[in-house]
Design a protein around this motif. Structure first.
Motif, PDB file in Angstrom:
ATOM      1  N   PHE A  93       0.920  -1.129  -0.040  1.00 23.66           N
ATOM      2  CA  PHE A  93       0.076   0.128  -0.066  1.00 23.66           C
ATOM      3  C   PHE A  93       0.865   1.341   0.032  1.00 23.66           C
ATOM      4  CE2 PHE A  93      -3.438  -2.858   2.129  1.00 23.66           C
ATOM      5  CZ  PHE A  93      -3.978  -2.898   1.014  1.00 23.66           C
ATOM      6  N   SER A 127      -1.115   3.187   5.275  1.00 24.17           N
ATOM      7  CA  SER A 127      -0.962   1.752   4.553  1.00 24.17           C
ATOM      8  C   SER A 127      -1.137   0.755   5.633  1.00 24.17           C
ATOM      9  CB  SER A 127       0.629   1.792   3.941  1.00 24.17           C
ATOM     10  OG  SER A 127       1.491   1.703   5.141  1.00 24.17           O
ATOM     11  N   SER A 136      -4.742   0.402   6.225  1.00 26.69           N
ATOM     12  CA  SER A 136      -5.485  -0.352   5.079  1.00 26.69           C
ATOM     13  C   SER A 136      -5.154  -2.083   5.492  1.00 26.69           C
ATOM     14  CB  SER A 136      -4.714  -0.025   3.865  1.00 26.69           C
ATOM     15  OG  SER A 136      -4.959   1.302   3.384  1.00 26.69           O
ATOM     16  N   THR A 179      -8.066  -4.793   5.646  1.00 29.80           N
ATOM     17  CA  THR A 179      -8.087  -6.386   4.815  1.00 29.80           C
ATOM     18  C   THR A 179      -8.134  -7.534   5.867  1.00 29.80           C
ATOM     19  OG1 THR A 179      -5.522  -6.195   4.526  1.00 29.80           O
ATOM     20  CG2 THR A 179      -6.721  -5.579   2.915  1.00 29.80           C
ATOM     21  N   TYR A 230      -7.785   3.644  -3.739  1.00 27.04           N
ATOM     22  CA  TYR A 230      -8.820   3.149  -2.842  1.00 27.04           C
ATOM     23  C   TYR A 230      -9.537   1.985  -3.486  1.00 27.04           C
ATOM     24  CZ  TYR A 230      -7.808   6.562   0.853  1.00 27.04           C
ATOM     25  OH  TYR A 230      -7.375   7.349   1.720  1.00 27.04           O
ATOM     26  N   LEU A 280      -7.928  -0.935  -3.126  1.00 26.16           N
ATOM     27  CA  LEU A 280      -7.906  -1.491  -1.693  1.00 26.16           C
ATOM     28  C   LEU A 280      -9.145  -2.053  -1.462  1.00 26.16           C
ATOM     29  CD1 LEU A 280      -7.222  -1.774   1.215  1.00 26.16           C
ATOM     30  CD2 LEU A 280      -8.305   0.482   1.637  1.00 26.16           C
TER      31      LEU A 280
END
Length: 505
Positions: free
Chosen positions: A308, A318, A321, A325, A383, A386
């Protein structure tokens, strides 16, 4: 609790309840998965922390902070990749040792050894003063992973009633995902604790190891393991305790028959390789591990913060993110926990292959078009990427992740079960090592093409699930040959000579 009639061989039923003892034993054992998951999640976050890089990998630290450094190559360093991957080489060797430990000392004692090795590794990595101490700690952690990943899925598969075996075994993978999530959250907060935040992150791995070590004192050994080691009375008591009923004679006799057959096999590794009827299980058990790693999932889980950051998200963004996940991973694995014994193994694998393929291809297209060597990807596309990665993780979490461990643990007959599962575990660790050691270099050389590389693998593994993988839902673990492999359109040919020899006798 309602009785679940579990189909046995020859049309018999093995009565069993889903007892609190089985659930407790399965959850405690599954903490071996939490150890594994925490380590997977912690590695990528720690390797993106400046304090850690400055102390152990100053060359990478300098490359990271160059204004015009190539987006795809800033983390390309073999020694940095060795920090992550050395654990898996150790795990390969130790899973081989653990296969003998499972047979001689039992699944429970092997899990206790896993916790002990892991704790030693935690101490070494969290207190490391140089790269050699750091790598030594990773090797000890690998020993813990090797012993744990060998023993835990076997333990759960043997202790669980057939009707609930899938869901309980998937708890191992669910704890793996929780470990990854916890590691991502820990990394998010410790990244701002200077200069020793990385030590807190690495030291946190000791908590699941302590829980597994202490919890293993409370659980019972599997009836199969006890009977296999000549402790038949203890095995019978354990069977009654785990099944919650006294009428266990049929299942007990089935286990005794299986253990008697297993004792006739003096060299299980040789038997597994040389005996034609062992090839279907060996191939499917090992190829599933290859496929699991070549989905590209550990690219995401090992290096999510790094990946990221490469896409232009800041350090904190990052790591956040990666937490997102990780949360998706945990929630989606619950689909497998509750759905694998309802929908079956093959349906989940095939559906997820389609979902993961679409996600991988779109991520590759976005990065190819918008992420060049030195620019930052436009934020809307960052995004969107992501989001697509979350869709990909969802598919993996309810399919190739948990079922890659479940299916190999349930398909081997007892005489080759520890040996067969060793091949599965070691294949997983070897492939994980290859991916961990090569990914950052592959990212540098292939750039966005790396996502198309893994997409091709997903096409191959989806085809395998459609044409060659038999369904094992609800089949008692010691009845797989008769009720699964000998009836499969392709694999039954490997049993033809064996059946003819039995007919002559």
């Amino acid at each position: 609790m309602a009785v679940a009639a579990v189909s046995g061989g020859g049309g018999t039923d093995f009565p069993a309840k889903l007892t609190s003892q089985v659930v407790l034993c399965s959850l405690i054992a599954a903490f071996g998965g939490l150890m594994f998951g925490y380590d997977i999640g912690i590695s990528g976050g720690v390797t993106s922390m400046d304090d850690f890089l400055l102390k152990f990998f100053p060359v990478v630290y300098k490359k990271k902070h160059r204004a015009k450094e190539n987006n795809y190559c800033k983390y390309d360093n073999q020694l940095l990749q060795l920090f992550t991957s050395s654990l898996y080489l150790s795990a390969v060797v130790c899973s081989w040792v653990a296969s003998f430990s499972c047979k001689r000392f039992g699944r429970k004692r092997t899990m206790q050894m896993a916790a002990a090795f892991f704790l030693v590794g935690v101490v070494l990595t969290a207190t490391a003063v140089d790269i050699y101490m750091l790598i030594a700690g990773r090797i000890c952690l690998g020993a813990g992973i090797g012993f744990g990943n060998q023993a835990v899925p076997l333990f759960i598969s043997e202790i669980a009633p057939a009707k609930y075996r899938g869901g309980l075994n998937v708890c191992f993978q669910w704890l793996v995902t929780i470990g990854i999530l916890i590691a991502n959250v820990v990394n998010y907060f410790t990244s701002n604790i200077h200069p020793y935040g990385w030590r807190i992150s690495l030291g946190g791995a000791g908590l699941p190891a302590i829980f597994l070590g202490l919890g293993s004192l409370l659980i019972v050994e599997t009836p199969t393991s006890l009977i296999e080691r000549g402790k038949k009375e203890e095995g019978l008591r354990a069977l009654k305790t785990t099944r919650g009923v006294d009428d266990v004679d049929k299942e007990y006799e089935e286990i005794v028959r299986a253990t008697d057959n297993a004792k006739k096999v003096k060299h299980p590794f040789r038997n597994l390789i040389m005996k034609r009827s062992s090839w279907p299980q060996l191939f499917c058990g090992t190829i599933l591990q290859v496929f699991q790693q070549f989905t590209g999932i550990n690219v995401i889980m090992f290096y999510a913060p790094v990946l990221f950051q490469t896409m232009g998200l800041g350090g904190d963004a990052s790591l956040l993110s990666a937490v997102i996940t990780g949360s998706i991973n945990v929630a989606s694995t619950l689909v497998a926990v509750f759905g694998v014994d309802k929908f079956g193994r093959r349906k989940l694998l095939i559906q997820a292959a389609v979902q993961m393929l679409i996600s991988q291809v779109f991520v590759g297209v976005i990065l190819a078009k918008h992420l060049k060597a030195t620019n930052a990807i436009p934020m809307p596309f960052a995004y969107l990427t992501l989001f697509l990665i979350c869709v990909y993780v969802m598919g993996f979490a309810w399919s190739w992740g948990p079922l890659g461990w479940l299916i190999p643990s349930e398909i081997f007959p007892l005489e080759t079960r520890p040996a067969g599962f060793f091949f599965a575990v070691s294949t997983n660790m070897i492939c994980t090592f290859i991916i961990a050691q090569a990914f950052l270099t592959m990212l540098c050389q292939m750039r966005s093409g790396i996502f198309f590389f893994f997409a091709v693998w997903i096409v191959v593994m989806g085809s395998f699930a459609v044409f060659l993988l038999p369904e094992t839902k609800g089949i008692p673990i010691d009845e797989m040959n008769e009720r699964v492999w000998k009836k499969h359109w392709f694999w039954r040919r490997f049993f033809k000579n064996e059946d003819e020899e039995q007919a002559k006798c």
